[in-house]
Design an enzyme around this catalytic site. Structure first.
Site, mmCIF file in Angstrom:
data_model
loop_
_atom_site.group_PDB
_atom_site.id
_atom_site.type_symbol
_atom_site.label_atom_id
_atom_site.label_comp_id
_atom_site.label_asym_id
_atom_site.label_seq_id
_atom_site.Cartn_x
_atom_site.Cartn_y
_atom_site.Cartn_z
ATOM 1 N N VAL A 21 0.759 -1.137 0.037
ATOM 2 C CA VAL A 21 0.049 0.011 -0.088
ATOM 3 C C VAL A 21 0.857 1.482 -0.185
ATOM 4 O O VAL A 21 0.696 2.210 -0.768
ATOM 5 C CB VAL A 21 -1.030 0.010 1.280
ATOM 6 N N ASP A 42 10.464 2.657 6.908
ATOM 7 C CA ASP A 42 9.769 1.233 7.263
ATOM 8 C C ASP A 42 10.737 0.601 8.275
ATOM 9 O O ASP A 42 12.030 1.031 8.040
ATOM 10 C CB ASP A 42 9.674 0.389 6.118
ATOM 11 N N ARG A 95 -7.583 -12.391 15.383
ATOM 12 C CA ARG A 95 -7.617 -11.182 14.663
ATOM 13 C C ARG A 95 -7.665 -10.067 15.967
ATOM 14 O O ARG A 95 -6.784 -9.042 15.948
ATOM 15 C CB ARG A 95 -9.245 -10.934 14.399
ATOM 16 N N VAL A 125 -4.048 4.452 7.874
ATOM 17 C CA VAL A 125 -4.319 3.390 6.699
ATOM 18 C C VAL A 125 -4.562 2.174 7.296
ATOM 19 O O VAL A 125 -5.354 1.205 6.923
ATOM 20 C CB VAL A 125 -3.469 3.470 5.499
ATOM 21 N N PRO A 128 -7.242 -2.909 11.852
ATOM 22 C CA PRO A 128 -8.405 -2.233 11.144
ATOM 23 C C PRO A 128 -8.472 -0.548 11.604
ATOM 24 O O PRO A 128 -8.376 -0.184 12.614
ATOM 25 C CB PRO A 128 -9.479 -2.853 12.503
ATOM 26 N N ASP A 130 -10.407 2.040 11.840
ATOM 27 C CA ASP A 130 -11.256 2.937 12.562
ATOM 28 C C ASP A 130 -10.647 2.950 13.943
ATOM 29 O O ASP A 130 -10.780 4.037 14.784
ATOM 30 C CB ASP A 130 -12.487 2.553 12.524
ATOM 31 N N ASP A 155 -13.955 2.245 -0.232
ATOM 32 C CA ASP A 155 -15.293 1.359 -0.496
ATOM 33 C C ASP A 155 -16.535 2.335 -1.116
ATOM 34 O O ASP A 155 -17.284 1.690 -1.892
ATOM 35 C CB ASP A 155 -15.935 1.012 1.128
ATOM 36 N N ALA A 157 -15.607 4.556 -3.337
ATOM 37 C CA ALA A 157 -15.233 4.295 -4.825
ATOM 38 C C ALA A 157 -15.741 3.050 -5.405
ATOM 39 O O ALA A 157 -16.111 3.071 -6.684
ATOM 40 C CB ALA A 157 -13.417 4.386 -5.012
ATOM 41 N N ARG A 158 -15.491 2.063 -4.639
ATOM 42 C CA ARG A 158 -15.971 0.647 -5.324
ATOM 43 C C ARG A 158 -17.398 0.803 -5.583
ATOM 44 O O ARG A 158 -18.084 0.130 -6.477
ATOM 45 C CB ARG A 158 -15.996 -0.522 -4.215
ATOM 46 N N HIS A 182 -14.852 0.566 8.179
ATOM 47 C CA HIS A 182 -14.353 0.112 7.119
ATOM 48 C C HIS A 182 -14.088 -1.300 7.209
ATOM 49 O O HIS A 182 -13.200 -1.645 7.704
ATOM 50 C CB HIS A 182 -12.859 0.700 6.748
ATOM 51 N N THR A 238 -4.718 -5.829 -1.549
ATOM 52 C CA THR A 238 -5.236 -4.851 -2.285
ATOM 53 C C THR A 238 -4.240 -3.551 -2.237
ATOM 54 O O THR A 238 -3.639 -3.038 -1.175
ATOM 55 C CB THR A 238 -6.587 -4.161 -1.749
HETATM 56 P P1 NAD Z 1 2.455 -4.806 3.804
HETATM 57 O O1 NAD Z 1 2.689 -6.011 4.733
HETATM 58 O O2 NAD Z 1 2.996 -5.018 2.363
HETATM 59 O O3 NAD Z 1 3.484 -3.655 4.308
HETATM 60 C C1 NAD Z 1 3.357 -3.308 6.010
HETATM 61 C C2 NAD Z 1 4.808 -2.562 5.998
HETATM 62 O O4 NAD Z 1 4.694 -1.850 7.303
HETATM 63 C C3 NAD Z 1 5.790 -3.898 6.012
HETATM 64 O O5 NAD Z 1 6.568 -3.239 5.166
HETATM 65 C C4 NAD Z 1 6.385 -3.597 7.591
HETATM 66 O O6 NAD Z 1 7.826 -3.737 7.516
HETATM 67 C C5 NAD Z 1 6.002 -2.446 8.074
HETATM 68 N N1 NAD Z 1 5.992 -1.982 9.220
HETATM 69 C C6 NAD Z 1 5.736 -3.021 10.223
HETATM 70 N N2 NAD Z 1 5.766 -2.486 11.510
HETATM 71 C C7 NAD Z 1 6.414 -1.280 11.372
HETATM 72 C C8 NAD Z 1 6.836 -0.083 12.033
HETATM 73 N N3 NAD Z 1 6.860 -0.347 13.636
HETATM 74 N N4 NAD Z 1 7.460 0.900 11.620
HETATM 75 C C9 NAD Z 1 7.697 0.953 10.348
HETATM 76 N N5 NAD Z 1 7.092 0.137 9.225
HETATM 77 C C10 NAD Z 1 6.540 -1.093 9.974
HETATM 78 O O7 NAD Z 1 1.204 -4.638 3.992
HETATM 79 P P2 NAD Z 1 0.257 -3.633 3.053
HETATM 80 O O8 NAD Z 1 -0.535 -4.544 1.909
HETATM 81 O O9 NAD Z 1 1.129 -2.524 2.448
HETATM 82 O O10 NAD Z 1 -1.076 -2.999 4.049
HETATM 83 C C11 NAD Z 1 -0.727 -2.199 5.033
HETATM 84 C C12 NAD Z 1 -1.811 -1.724 5.741
HETATM 85 O O11 NAD Z 1 -2.967 -1.063 5.075
HETATM 86 C C13 NAD Z 1 -2.477 -3.259 6.404
HETATM 87 O O12 NAD Z 1 -2.972 -3.070 7.698
HETATM 88 C C14 NAD Z 1 -3.841 -3.315 5.347
HETATM 89 O O13 NAD Z 1 -4.612 -3.978 6.098
HETATM 90 C C15 NAD Z 1 -3.993 -1.766 5.483
HETATM 91 N N6 NAD Z 1 -4.890 -1.560 4.241
HETATM 92 C C16 NAD Z 1 -6.031 -0.503 4.407
HETATM 93 C C17 NAD Z 1 -6.910 -0.222 3.386
HETATM 94 C C18 NAD Z 1 -7.936 0.801 3.870
HETATM 95 O O14 NAD Z 1 -8.703 1.031 3.030
HETATM 96 N N7 NAD Z 1 -7.803 1.426 5.026
HETATM 97 C C19 NAD Z 1 -6.837 -0.752 2.093
HETATM 98 C C20 NAD Z 1 -5.631 -1.806 1.757
HETATM 99 C C21 NAD Z 1 -4.936 -2.253 3.015
#
Ligand code: NAD
Length: 320
Positions: A21, A42, A95, A125, A128, A130, A155, A157-158, A182, A238
């Site tokens: 993301v 990161d 969870r 982002v 969960p 919220d 959501d 947008a979808r 969400h 996603t």
């Molecule tokens: P990902 O696992 O590809 O990336 C997460 C990154 O966070 C990893 O690179 C990890 O090393 C890093 N990380 C973990 N702990 C850390 C810390 N303390 N400091 C710095 N970096 C840290 O996951 P992703 O697919 O990129 O998804 C990221 C988040 O976004 C997930 O929680 C996912 O559920 C959420 N998400 C939200 C929405 C939304 O609409 N809100 C949509 C899609 C995904």
């Protein structure tokens, strides 16, 4: 890896979490020309190194933008910090355990942003979203307008995409919002849905595409709820549409666009709800939430919003 960088030059965005993301958002942001500086952080420094190199090689084709690996010191003069950092669910992990872990991660990032005197906006982002927006708000000690969650912008947008397809109308002429969590308890606010300014129920006879709109709209709403599961099953995560949703929120903040977006915000009596973060329509600008649009919903929608709030509150209460 630390790039040579010139800071304090203008619109600076720091992205925490360089996974799917975070990186997709950076790619979209770099192409948009919205930011002057983008810094990626990161805990996996090797990953940041790779993502930054991959992005800077696109610089000849992007509008001028500085892209680099950041540190926590970059929070101090950021206009926007986008938090996508989190852990993925491990085999055998519940969870609730995942929630506790991500609350710890996002909470300490929020504290660090606040400690460095950042005057910008924090956009959460990580899921969960919220519950974690609530955690970030509490841990930062900031006013609620500056800590927002990406909420149901994706959501919504979808929903717009599906309605545009169903009605055979350009998605840009469809206005529609998913509100609440969400997640599974989200719902479509049909009372706010319109096609080219015409309320959806009045547009139905003009559209004339289905014989039972109520059944059809139920199916569309369900498709929105299941979209993330479907994509994750097919490709693992996603990231494209969420990246674009984050870009829309970013544009509204950096360019003071005052866009109405269903971001997650702490409610303080609006819609009869308190002490919970969830998505309702908000005017978003450079200071974050400019205004919560608390116009009355249909009675049925009010019940659904309260139900959704109860789900989120339960998760907040479960955090030790
Ligand atoms: P990902 O696992 O590809 O990336 C997460 C990154 O966070 C990893 O690179 C990890 O090393 C890093 N990380 C973990 N702990 C850390 C810390 N303390 N400091 C710095 N970096 C840290 O996951 P992703 O697919 O990129 O998804 C990221 C988040 O976004 C997930 O929680 C996912 O559920 C959420 N998400 C939200 C929405 C939304 O609409 N809100 C949509 C899609 C995904």
């Amino acid at each position: 890896m630390k790039n040579d960088k010139v800071t304090g030059q203008g619109r600076k965005v720091v992205v925490v979490g360089a996974g799917s993301v975070g990186a997709t958002y950076c790619y979209a942001l770099a192409q948009s020309g919205l930011a002057d500086e983008i810094f990626l952080i990161d805990r996996n420094e090797e990953l940041v190194h790779g993502q930054v190199l991959d992005l800077v090689h696109g610089q000849p084709f992007f509008p001028t933008v500085i892209i680099g690996a950041g540190t926590e010191d970059d929070y101090s003069d950021a206009q926007l910090v986008v938090v996508t950092a989190g852990s993925a669910q491990r085999p055998g992990e519940t969870r609730l355990q995942l929630l506790q872990k991500n609350a710890g991660i996002v909470g300490s990032i929020a504290e660090s942003i606040s400690r460095r005197g950042c005057q910008g906006v924090m956009l959460i982002v990580t899921n969960p979203v919220d519950v974690l927006t609530y955690v970030a708000l509490k841990r930062s000690g900031w006013e609620r307008s500056r800590v927002i969650g990406s909420g149901t912008v994706l959501d919504s947008a979808r929903l717009r995409h599906l309605l545009g397809n169903h009605c055979g109308v350009d998605v840009h002429n469809v206005h529609a919002y998913i509100l609440g969590e969400h997640g599974d308890s989200e719902f479509a606010a049909w009372s706010m849905t319109n096609v080219a300014g015409i309320k959806i129920n009045d547009y139905c006879p003009i559209c004339n595409k289905c014989s039972d709109w109520k059944a059809e709209r139920g199916k569309i709403e369900q498709q929105v709820r299941e979209a993330a599961y479907q994509i994750i099953n097919a490709k693992g995560s996603t990231h494209f549409a969420v990246g674009m949703s984050l870009l829309k929120i970013t544009a509204s903040i950096l360019r003071k666009q005052n866009s109405v977006l269903s971001v997650s915000v702490m409610l303080n009596g609006e819609f009869g709800l308190k002490d919970v973060c969830l998505s309702v329509p908000c005017v978003v600008s450079d200071g974050g939430i400019e205004k919560i649009i608390s116009s009355p919903l249909d009675p049925e929608e009010t019940v659904l919003l309260k139900r959704s709030a109860a789900v989120i509150k339960k998760a907040i209460d479960s955090l030790s």
